[in-house]
Design a protein around this motif. Structure first.
Motif, PDB file in Angstrom:
ATOM      1  N   VAL A  61     -28.521  62.276 -89.954  1.00 32.24           N
ATOM      2  CA  VAL A  61     -28.272  63.561 -90.600  1.00 32.24           C
ATOM      3  C   VAL A  61     -29.538  64.421 -90.699  1.00 32.24           C
ATOM      4  CG1 VAL A  61     -26.268  62.776 -91.918  1.00 32.24           C
ATOM      5  CG2 VAL A  61     -28.545  62.582 -92.938  1.00 32.24           C
ATOM      6  N   GLU A  62     -30.700  63.794 -90.504  1.00 34.95           N
ATOM      7  CA  GLU A  62     -31.940  64.556 -90.672  1.00 34.95           C
ATOM      8  C   GLU A  62     -33.087  63.838 -89.964  1.00 34.95           C
ATOM      9  OE1 GLU A  62     -33.038  66.858 -94.561  1.00 34.95           O
ATOM     10  OE2 GLU A  62     -33.732  64.790 -94.753  1.00 34.95           O
ATOM     11  N   ARG A  63     -33.941  64.630 -89.328  1.00 38.98           N
ATOM     12  CA  ARG A  63     -35.143  64.086 -88.682  1.00 38.98           C
ATOM     13  C   ARG A  63     -36.280  64.997 -89.101  1.00 38.98           C
ATOM     14  NH1 ARG A  63     -34.902  62.564 -82.509  1.00 38.98           N
ATOM     15  NH2 ARG A  63     -32.988  63.696 -82.826  1.00 38.98           N
ATOM     16  N   THR A  64     -37.271  64.448 -89.789  1.00 34.00           N
ATOM     17  CA  THR A  64     -38.400  65.248 -90.267  1.00 34.00           C
ATOM     18  C   THR A  64     -39.711  64.548 -89.938  1.00 34.00           C
ATOM     19  OG1 THR A  64     -38.282  64.221 -92.457  1.00 34.00           O
ATOM     20  CG2 THR A  64     -37.121  66.298 -92.182  1.00 34.00           C
ATOM     21  N   THR A 107     -33.256  60.084 -91.311  1.00 41.62           N
ATOM     22  CA  THR A 107     -32.339  59.836 -92.421  1.00 41.62           C
ATOM     23  C   THR A 107     -30.931  59.738 -91.856  1.00 41.62           C
ATOM     24  OG1 THR A 107     -33.763  61.097 -93.926  1.00 41.62           O
ATOM     25  CG2 THR A 107     -31.507  60.662 -94.652  1.00 41.62           C
ATOM     26  N   TYR A 162     -27.464  56.823 -98.287  1.00 39.93           N
ATOM     27  CA  TYR A 162     -28.334  57.132 -97.158  1.00 39.93           C
ATOM     28  C   TYR A 162     -29.225  55.945 -96.827  1.00 39.93           C
ATOM     29  CZ  TYR A 162     -32.384  57.547-100.205  1.00 39.93           C
ATOM     30  OH  TYR A 162     -33.392  57.257-101.079  1.00 39.93           O
ATOM     31  N   ARG A 175     -33.012  55.405 -94.857  1.00 40.75           N
ATOM     32  CA  ARG A 175     -34.194  56.103 -94.344  1.00 40.75           C
ATOM     33  C   ARG A 175     -34.991  55.142 -93.475  1.00 40.75           C
ATOM     34  NH1 ARG A 175     -38.737  59.447 -97.730  1.00 40.75           N
ATOM     35  NH2 ARG A 175     -40.440  58.863 -96.376  1.00 40.75           N
ATOM     36  N   LEU A 214     -27.091  68.057-101.646  1.00 36.77           N
ATOM     37  CA  LEU A 214     -27.583  67.212-100.560  1.00 36.77           C
ATOM     38  C   LEU A 214     -26.485  66.263-100.084  1.00 36.77           C
ATOM     39  CD1 LEU A 214     -30.016  66.589 -98.799  1.00 36.77           C
ATOM     40  CD2 LEU A 214     -30.753  64.935-100.536  1.00 36.77           C
ATOM     41  N   GLN A 247     -24.265  68.236 -97.881  1.00 31.21           N
ATOM     42  CA  GLN A 247     -24.942  68.484 -96.607  1.00 31.21           C
ATOM     43  C   GLN A 247     -24.914  67.233 -95.729  1.00 31.21           C
ATOM     44  OE1 GLN A 247     -29.036  69.877 -96.985  1.00 31.21           O
ATOM     45  NE2 GLN A 247     -29.566  68.871 -95.067  1.00 31.21           N
ATOM     46  N   TYR A 248     -25.252  66.087 -96.314  1.00 32.83           N
ATOM     47  CA  TYR A 248     -25.248  64.834 -95.562  1.00 32.83           C
ATOM     48  C   TYR A 248     -23.844  64.488 -95.070  1.00 32.83           C
ATOM     49  CZ  TYR A 248     -30.082  63.524 -96.787  1.00 32.83           C
ATOM     50  OH  TYR A 248     -31.444  63.463 -96.911  1.00 32.83           O
ATOM     51  N   GLU A 277     -22.913  66.746 -92.066  1.00 35.89           N
ATOM     52  CA  GLU A 277     -23.635  66.395 -90.839  1.00 35.89           C
ATOM     53  C   GLU A 277     -23.213  65.027 -90.312  1.00 35.89           C
ATOM     54  OE1 GLU A 277     -26.189  66.838 -87.555  1.00 35.89           O
ATOM     55  OE2 GLU A 277     -25.130  68.225 -88.864  1.00 35.89           O
TER      56      GLU A 277
END
Length: 94
Positions: free
Chosen positions: A14-17, A29, A38, A40, A73, A76-77, A80
């Motif tokens: 759902v997220e790459r930072t 994430t 989640y 990580r 959040l 959002q998660y 995605e």
């Protein structure tokens, strides 16, 4: 069938930072489709020849999952993770 495998939970990217604290550290994430939990994963980029694929989904032990407390959040998660689940196979390289 292996009981340990049965207990694993599939989570979707759902997220790459990039980490602000350390150079060459990517934070991936993954979340459950409901966005409530989640996982990580931190990955150090040691060289350009170091190839480690990032997949659309991974399976993890439930004990490795954290709770997403923030409702925005979580939403959002969930959005995605559900999108990733619709358009990708779990092993797709992202």
């Amino acid at each position: 069938m292996d009981d340990e495998t049965d207990d694993r939970v599939q989570v979707w990217l759902v997220e790459r930072t990039y980490s602000d604290d350390e150079q060459n550290l990517i934070i991936l994430t993954y979340a459950t489709p409901d966005g409530e939990r989640y996982f990580r994963k931190e990955r150090a980029l040691t060289s350009f020849t170091d190839v480690r694929d990032t997949t659309a989904a991974v399976e993890t032990d439930p004990g490795n999952l954290g709770a997403v407390e923030d409702p925005d959040l979580r939403e959002q998660y969930a959005a995605e993770a559900q999108r990733m689940e619709r358009v990708h196979e779990p092993g797709d390289v992202i």
